[in-house]
Write a protein that holds these residues in place. Structure first.
Motif, short mmCIF file in Angstrom:
data_model
loop_
_atom_site.label_atom_id
_atom_site.label_comp_id
_atom_site.label_asym_id
_atom_site.label_seq_id
_atom_site.Cartn_x
_atom_site.Cartn_y
_atom_site.Cartn_z
N ALA A 287 0.81 -1.22 0.00
CA ALA A 287 0.00 0.00 0.00
C ALA A 287 0.84 1.27 0.00
CB ALA A 287 -0.95 -0.01 1.20
N PHE A 288 1.99 1.21 0.63
CA PHE A 288 2.81 2.42 0.74
C PHE A 288 3.91 2.46 -0.33
CE2 PHE A 288 4.19 -0.89 3.64
CZ PHE A 288 5.54 -1.04 3.36
N ALA A 289 3.64 1.81 -1.48
CA ALA A 289 4.64 1.72 -2.54
C ALA A 289 5.13 3.09 -2.99
CB ALA A 289 4.07 0.96 -3.73
N ALA A 290 4.20 4.03 -3.17
CA ALA A 290 4.58 5.36 -3.64
C ALA A 290 5.53 6.03 -2.67
CB ALA A 290 3.34 6.23 -3.84
N SER A 291 5.29 5.85 -1.36
CA SER A 291 6.16 6.46 -0.35
C SER A 291 7.55 5.83 -0.37
CB SER A 291 5.54 6.31 1.05
OG SER A 291 4.43 7.15 1.20
N VAL A 292 7.58 4.50 -0.58
CA VAL A 292 8.87 3.79 -0.64
C VAL A 292 9.71 4.32 -1.81
CG1 VAL A 292 9.98 1.57 -1.07
CG2 VAL A 292 8.02 1.69 0.46
N ILE A 293 9.11 4.36 -3.00
CA ILE A 293 9.84 4.82 -4.18
C ILE A 293 10.20 6.29 -4.06
CG2 ILE A 293 9.74 5.11 -6.68
CD1 ILE A 293 10.02 2.22 -5.67
N ASN A 294 9.30 7.08 -3.50
CA ASN A 294 9.58 8.50 -3.32
C ASN A 294 10.81 8.71 -2.43
OD1 ASN A 294 8.35 11.24 -3.95
ND2 ASN A 294 8.67 11.41 -1.75
N ALA A 295 10.89 7.90 -1.37
CA ALA A 295 12.03 8.00 -0.44
C ALA A 295 13.33 7.61 -1.16
CB ALA A 295 11.80 7.11 0.77
N VAL A 296 13.26 6.59 -1.99
CA VAL A 296 14.45 6.14 -2.72
C VAL A 296 14.88 7.18 -3.75
CG1 VAL A 296 15.38 4.38 -4.28
CG2 VAL A 296 13.94 3.70 -2.36
N ILE A 297 13.89 7.77 -4.45
CA ILE A 297 14.20 8.82 -5.42
C ILE A 297 14.85 10.01 -4.71
CG2 ILE A 297 13.16 10.55 -6.95
CD1 ILE A 297 11.18 8.40 -7.84
N LEU A 298 14.35 10.32 -3.51
CA LEU A 298 14.92 11.41 -2.73
C LEU A 298 16.39 11.14 -2.40
CD1 LEU A 298 14.34 14.11 -1.30
CD2 LEU A 298 13.70 12.79 0.74
N THR A 299 16.69 9.91 -1.97
CA THR A 299 18.08 9.56 -1.66
C THR A 299 18.93 9.56 -2.94
OG1 THR A 299 17.69 7.17 -1.86
CG2 THR A 299 17.42 8.15 0.32
N ALA A 300 18.32 9.14 -4.07
CA ALA A 300 19.06 9.14 -5.34
C ALA A 300 19.46 10.55 -5.74
CB ALA A 300 18.20 8.51 -6.44
N LEU A 301 18.55 11.50 -5.56
CA LEU A 301 18.83 12.89 -5.90
C LEU A 301 19.92 13.47 -5.00
CD1 LEU A 301 15.15 14.02 -6.45
CD2 LEU A 301 16.93 14.06 -8.20
N LEU A 302 19.82 13.22 -3.70
CA LEU A 302 20.82 13.73 -2.77
C LEU A 302 22.17 13.08 -3.01
CD1 LEU A 302 18.71 13.94 0.52
CD2 LEU A 302 19.32 15.78 -1.05
N SER A 303 22.15 11.79 -3.34
CA SER A 303 23.39 11.08 -3.66
C SER A 303 24.06 11.68 -4.89
CB SER A 303 23.08 9.59 -3.89
OG SER A 303 24.21 8.92 -4.42
N ALA A 304 23.25 11.95 -5.93
CA ALA A 304 23.80 12.52 -7.16
C ALA A 304 24.36 13.92 -6.91
CB ALA A 304 22.71 12.58 -8.23
N SER A 305 23.62 14.72 -6.12
CA SER A 305 24.10 16.07 -5.79
C SER A 305 25.41 16.01 -5.01
CB SER A 305 23.04 16.81 -4.97
OG SER A 305 23.47 18.11 -4.65
N ASN A 306 25.48 15.09 -4.06
CA ASN A 306 26.67 14.90 -3.25
C ASN A 306 27.87 14.53 -4.13
OD1 ASN A 306 28.05 14.65 -0.72
ND2 ASN A 306 27.77 12.44 -0.77
N SER A 307 27.66 13.60 -5.06
CA SER A 307 28.74 13.15 -5.96
C SER A 307 29.20 14.28 -6.88
CB SER A 307 28.26 11.98 -6.82
OG SER A 307 28.28 10.79 -6.09
N MET A 308 28.24 15.04 -7.39
CA MET A 308 28.59 16.10 -8.35
C MET A 308 29.33 17.26 -7.68
SD MET A 308 27.93 15.45 -11.51
CE MET A 308 28.45 13.76 -11.28
N LEU A 309 28.98 17.57 -6.43
CA LEU A 309 29.73 18.61 -5.71
C LEU A 309 31.17 18.15 -5.51
CD1 LEU A 309 28.50 20.62 -2.59
CD2 LEU A 309 30.89 20.08 -2.98
N TYR A 310 31.32 16.90 -5.09
CA TYR A 310 32.66 16.32 -4.91
C TYR A 310 33.44 16.35 -6.22
CZ TYR A 310 36.21 12.68 -4.42
OH TYR A 310 37.39 11.98 -4.44
N THR A 311 32.80 15.89 -7.30
CA THR A 311 33.48 15.81 -8.60
C THR A 311 33.87 17.18 -9.12
OG1 THR A 311 32.19 13.82 -9.12
CG2 THR A 311 33.26 14.94 -10.96
N ALA A 312 32.94 18.14 -9.03
CA ALA A 312 33.22 19.48 -9.54
C ALA A 312 34.35 20.15 -8.77
CB ALA A 312 31.95 20.34 -9.46
N SER A 313 34.40 19.96 -7.45
CA SER A 313 35.46 20.58 -6.65
C SER A 313 36.82 19.98 -6.99
CB SER A 313 35.17 20.43 -5.15
OG SER A 313 35.17 19.07 -4.75
#
Length: 481
Positions: A287-313
């Motif tokens: 039943a809470f599938a949307a919340s599960v995927i939303n949480a994972v997408i949120l972590t994916a976005l923060l992970s990508a932002s974290n990696s790109m800041l590191y890479t750019a610096s």
């Protein structure tokens, strides 16, 4: 403090997971539905198989270079040392621009994603942007070990989610879960398995190629890895198989359970409620599938932002060390043993873009789309650098086993495959524009590459740089931060 005293805080497990996590983002969790809808299950699987094979040889090329020359800001440094300083200048600055834009945009998108949960709406999206921005900053300004640990766990969440999804999906296909045996009938429904013709296939091939963009970030980590000669080859082997299994496995499951004709697959609204992962979990009865995927997408976005800041610096730090940026940006902090000046500069740039997006959000996303395709040029520069390195070893009469601690598999056959795949991506993105006589679209597609060539030309005119002669290429292994 010398550049060689940069902290070597990234462990082997960090490097492997950073590479895997870098290629798993919203492209997998959201865009795969549209890929299946446009090209059918067969077209989607073939597209990702082609990109998977290309990725394998590309990662071997990157691994060979990064193990021989473990350096922060890898792509720029490889081109500067093995090809031409002007190519290194263009690759470095344009990839730095991509990194800053991606990091900022991911924070902006994450701020909107979190408002999916009603209790989180008491803070505005801009407020969440500032909160996420602060978190990413804190993960980068201290030690590289903290960055590595954060990225490890953020990536692990994505990996576990995909693994569970594939296992549950296989059980659904054979009727063990969900109360229905799906089998593989959806692979032949309508025009399946291949739909949309060549134009549709080239469109999804482009999406598939950019979906695995980010895997190359692993080369940047070599400069701060404690044992690059061990961690890089290991990462190369693990990344290909895991990425291929995750993407191919997910698409195979989605295509079997959801017919390509299902309008929900198009996900034109970009809503997490229509993510193919959410649809499958819903059909299992979670039943809470949307919340599960939303949480994972949120972590994916923060992970990508974290990696790109590191890479750019690190890219800015490397540009400084190669004379392509102000000297103060190439200094190592005594306190953090990291390029703090470069990190702070990139942080200011990302913050500026987030603020600017409050007034001109569409302009930011347009610019990101414009420069995003330049990852093709970055990948191409790595292959070119590998070819030049191999030729230099031959011209200088060296024994390849004595020079290279890790030899990429499949050279030169694999290199040809990568070049052909990159040409497909380069030309494929303009197929629809050509067919519809949309010359404005054709120009927009080629504009980033025109800018890339222009950057090389201007640098050559200003500095008078020359292509590095094969006999002059330095074949001594020198670890440089």
């Amino acid at each position: 403090m010398s550049n060689n005293e940069m902290e070597r805080g990234l462990k082997s497990r960090h490097v492997s997971m950073i590479a895997i996590g870098g290629a798993i983002g919203t492209g997998l969790f959201v865009a795969t539905g549209g890929v299946i809808s446009q090209a059918g299950p067969g077209g989607a699987l073939v597209a990702y198989l082609i990109i998977g094979v290309m990725l394998y040889f590309l990662m071997n090329s990157i691994g060979e270079l990064a193990t021989f020359y473990p350096v922060s800001g890898a792509f720029s440094a490889f081109s500067t040392r093995f090809i031409d300083p002007s190519v290194g200048f263009a690759v470095g600055w344009l990839y730095l621009l991509i990194g800053v834009l991606v990091s900022a945009v991911d924070i902006i998108v994450a701020a909107n994603v979190i408002t999916f949960w009603e209790p989180m709406q008491f803070i505005s999206p801009f407020g969440w942007s500032m909160i996420f921005f602060l978190i990413i900053v804190l993960l980068n300004v201290f030690t590289v070990t903290l960055y590595g640990e954060a990225e490890y766990w953020l990536s692990l969440i994505k990996v576990v989610t995909i693994f569970v999804f594939i296992v549950f999906g296989v059980l659904m296909i054979f009727g063990i879960l969900g109360g229905e045996t799906y089998g593989f009938k959806n692979y032949t429904v309508g025009e399946a398995p291949f739909v949309g013709g060549m134009a549709g296939f080239f469109s999804v091939l482009l999406i598939a190629g950019f979906s695995v963009g980010g895997t190359e970030v692993v080369a940047v980590t070599a400069g701060e890895s404690d044992e690059p000669e061990k961690s890089m080859p290991k990462a190369v082997k693990q990344v290909f198989w895991r990425i291929l299994i995750f993407y191919i496995g997910s698409i195979a499951v989605i295509a079997a359970i959801i017919p390509y004709t299902d309008p929900m697959l198009l996900n034109e609204s970009g809503s997490v409620n229509q993510s193919p992962f959410t649809i499958v979990f819903d059909r299992i009865g979670i039943a809470f599938a949307a919340s599960v995927i939303n949480a994972v997408i949120l972590t994916a976005l923060l992970s990508a932002s974290n990696s790109m800041l590191y890479t750019a610096s690190r890219m800015l730090f490397s540009l400084s060390n190669n004379g392509h940026a102000p000297a103060f940006l190439g200094k190592i902090s005594h306190r953090t043993r990291s390029p703090l000046s470069a990190i702070i500069t990139i942080i200011i740039a990302i913050f500026s873009i987030i603020i600017f997006s409050q007034f001109k959000e569409n302009a930011i996303f347009f610019l990101l789309e414009l420069v995003g395709s330049l990852v093709i040029a970055v990948w191409g520069s790595n292959v070119w650098a590998q070819i030049r390195l191999r030729k230099a070893i031959k011209v200088q009469g060296k024994n390849i086993d004595d020079v290279l601690p890790f030899k990429g598999k499949g050279y030169p056959f694999g290199t040809v495959i990568v070049v052909l795949a990159l040409l497909l991506l380069f030309l494929g993105g303009s197929v629809n524009s050509f067919l519809s006589l949309d010359f404005k679209g054709v120009f927009s597609h080629f504009l980033p590459f025109i800018l890339f060539a222009l950057a090389i030309f201007i640098h050559k005119v200003v500095t008078g740089s020359k292509k590095v002669k094969l006999e002059d290429i330095d074949l001594e292994r020198k670890r440089k931060a």
